[in-house]
Write a protein that holds these residues in place. Structure first.
Motif: not given
Length: 107
Positions: A80-107
């Motif tokens: 279970d711990a290994a699965y959860r770590a994998c699932a969290e890693e996938l979610q983190a990767a998705l957040r990074k991709i979304v933020n890198a592509v869509t998030a506005p940047r501050r001046l």
């Protein structure tokens, strides 16, 4: 918020071309783009065409992981711990991709 004040700005041809290019790349209206700049936010460029396909694929993988987890938890087949770590890693990767592509940047 009521927007009833008009501002006129004179630009050179090159400046106007640059503004139009940036506005077009963002997918925002010119007015919204300029208001964002006034607030200290640089709108991110519109995501590339394959962005949506990529995020759909990552979400599909996440759904598959969830289905596997349900089955595995029923039979206690996986760590279970290994699965959860994998699932969290996938979610983190998705957040990074979304933020890198869509998030506005501050001046």
């Amino acid at each position: 918020m009521e927007r009833n004040r008009k501002v006129t700005v004179r630009l050179s041809e090159a400046e106007l071309a640059r503004l139009r290019k940036l506005v077009d790349e963002s997918g925002w209206s010119q007015e919204a783009y300029l208001r964002a700049l006034i607030e200290g936010v640089i709108p991110a460029p519109r995501p590339p065409p394959d962005y949506r396909a990529m995020t759909r694929e990552l979400r599909r993988i996440g759904v598959n992981l969830n289905q596997i987890a349900r089955r595995a938890n029923a039979g206690d087949v996986i760590d279970d711990a290994a699965y959860r770590a994998c699932a969290e890693e996938l979610q983190a990767a998705l957040r990074k991709i979304v933020n890198a592509v869509t998030a506005p940047r501050r001046l």
